[in-house]
Design a protein around this motif. Structure first.
Motif, PDB file in Angstrom:
ATOM      1  N   VAL A   3       0.904  -1.220   0.090  1.00  0.00           N
ATOM      2  CA  VAL A   3       0.140  -0.183  -0.142  1.00  0.00           C
ATOM      3  C   VAL A   3       1.305   1.630   0.012  1.00  0.00           C
ATOM      4  CG1 VAL A   3      -1.188   1.156   1.155  1.00  0.00           C
ATOM      5  CG2 VAL A   3      -1.992  -1.727   0.985  1.00  0.00           C
ATOM      6  N   ARG A   4       0.960   2.340  -0.644  1.00  0.00           N
ATOM      7  CA  ARG A   4       1.456   3.462  -1.383  1.00  0.00           C
ATOM      8  C   ARG A   4       0.236   4.253  -1.177  1.00  0.00           C
ATOM      9  NH1 ARG A   4       4.179   2.890  -6.711  1.00  0.00           N
ATOM     10  NH2 ARG A   4       4.913   4.936  -6.226  1.00  0.00           N
ATOM     11  N   VAL A   5       1.323   5.175  -0.309  1.00  0.00           N
ATOM     12  CA  VAL A   5       0.402   6.808  -0.541  1.00  0.00           C
ATOM     13  C   VAL A   5       1.049   7.709  -1.151  1.00  0.00           C
ATOM     14  CG1 VAL A   5      -0.345   8.828   1.363  1.00  0.00           C
ATOM     15  CG2 VAL A   5      -0.712   6.071   1.470  1.00  0.00           C
ATOM     16  N   VAL A  20      -6.419   4.702  -6.139  1.00  0.00           N
ATOM     17  CA  VAL A  20      -7.661   5.005  -5.772  1.00  0.00           C
ATOM     18  C   VAL A  20      -7.340   6.358  -5.989  1.00  0.00           C
ATOM     19  CG1 VAL A  20      -8.972   4.331  -3.797  1.00  0.00           C
ATOM     20  CG2 VAL A  20      -7.842   2.703  -4.892  1.00  0.00           C
ATOM     21  N   LEU A  21      -8.088   7.048  -5.663  1.00  0.00           N
ATOM     22  CA  LEU A  21      -8.313   8.366  -5.014  1.00  0.00           C
ATOM     23  C   LEU A  21      -9.563   8.008  -4.060  1.00  0.00           C
ATOM     24  CD1 LEU A  21      -7.844  11.470  -5.403  1.00  0.00           C
ATOM     25  CD2 LEU A  21     -10.602  11.763  -6.892  1.00  0.00           C
ATOM     26  N   VAL A  93      -1.842  -1.384  -4.474  1.00  0.00           N
ATOM     27  CA  VAL A  93      -2.833  -0.194  -4.507  1.00  0.00           C
ATOM     28  C   VAL A  93      -1.544   1.487  -3.817  1.00  0.00           C
ATOM     29  CG1 VAL A  93      -4.705   0.678  -2.741  1.00  0.00           C
ATOM     30  CG2 VAL A  93      -4.317  -1.880  -3.485  1.00  0.00           C
ATOM     31  N   THR A  94      -1.816   1.953  -4.396  1.00  0.00           N
ATOM     32  CA  THR A  94      -1.693   3.558  -4.220  1.00  0.00           C
ATOM     33  C   THR A  94      -3.200   4.450  -4.046  1.00  0.00           C
ATOM     34  OG1 THR A  94       0.042   2.977  -5.802  1.00  0.00           O
ATOM     35  CG2 THR A  94      -0.733   5.800  -5.569  1.00  0.00           C
ATOM     36  N   LEU A  95      -3.090   4.653  -2.734  1.00  0.00           N
ATOM     37  CA  LEU A  95      -3.852   5.796  -2.241  1.00  0.00           C
ATOM     38  C   LEU A  95      -3.213   7.001  -3.290  1.00  0.00           C
ATOM     39  CD1 LEU A  95      -4.205   4.633   1.359  1.00  0.00           C
ATOM     40  CD2 LEU A  95      -5.860   3.506  -0.519  1.00  0.00           C
ATOM     41  N   VAL A 109      -3.884   7.454   7.132  1.00  0.00           N
ATOM     42  CA  VAL A 109      -4.847   6.250   8.453  1.00  0.00           C
ATOM     43  C   VAL A 109      -5.154   5.095   7.858  1.00  0.00           C
ATOM     44  CG1 VAL A 109      -6.607   6.392  10.024  1.00  0.00           C
ATOM     45  CG2 VAL A 109      -5.124   8.411   9.534  1.00  0.00           C
ATOM     46  N   LEU A 110      -5.507   5.703   6.692  1.00  0.00           N
ATOM     47  CA  LEU A 110      -6.352   4.611   5.330  1.00  0.00           C
ATOM     48  C   LEU A 110      -4.898   3.361   5.290  1.00  0.00           C
ATOM     49  CD1 LEU A 110      -8.804   6.339   2.580  1.00  0.00           C
ATOM     50  CD2 LEU A 110      -9.299   4.795   4.661  1.00  0.00           C
ATOM     51  N   ALA A 111      -3.800   4.122   5.019  1.00  0.00           N
ATOM     52  CA  ALA A 111      -3.108   3.374   4.758  1.00  0.00           C
ATOM     53  C   ALA A 111      -2.216   2.099   6.299  1.00  0.00           C
ATOM     54  CB  ALA A 111      -1.246   3.654   4.076  1.00  0.00           C
TER      55      ALA A 111
END
Length: 116
Positions: A3-5, A20-21, A93-95, A109-111
């Motif tokens: 998981v990336r931001v 994912v936006l 998944v990239t947030l 927080v989501l990550a």
């Protein structure tokens, strides 16, 4: 699971996986084609009230994170969180967020929750 931001204004990278936006509002000045967003689960974003409270500087990041996690326990948000968790189990998944400080935003927080 990866998981990336990243900031949505940064150019897409080949290893972004599913993009994912995680902002409720579409980023200003950004064309949808340029953003290359795969999913936009608006119910996964902080409520307008929480977002305004945090941006007004009324509380700490830690308190914001606690309140946001409580919002994510609602059925619709929890279902979307599970969906993104399933995507992450299959690959990267990239947030994406428009915030200038992703490390102190709802995206981090989501990550954290997705990696748990």
């Amino acid at each position: 699971m990866s998981v990336r931001v990243r900031r949505v204004y940064d150019p897409p990278e080949p290893d972004d996986g599913v993009r994912v936006l995680v902002d409720r509002l579409w980023p200003r000045g950004l064309k949808k084609e340029a953003a290359r967003v795969d999913e936009w689960p608006k119910a996964l974003t902080p409520s307008t009230e929480l977002r305004r409270w945090y941006h007004a500087g009324e509380g700490s990041y830690e308190e914001f994170a606690e309140r946001y996690e409580a919002e994510l326990a609602a059925p619709e948000a929890a279902g979307l969180l599970d969906h993104v968790r399933e995507l992450a189990a299959k690959g990267t998944v990239t947030l994406l967020t428009a915030t200038t400080s992703p490390e102190e935003s709802h995206a981090s927080v989501l990550a954290r929750l997705l990696r748990a």
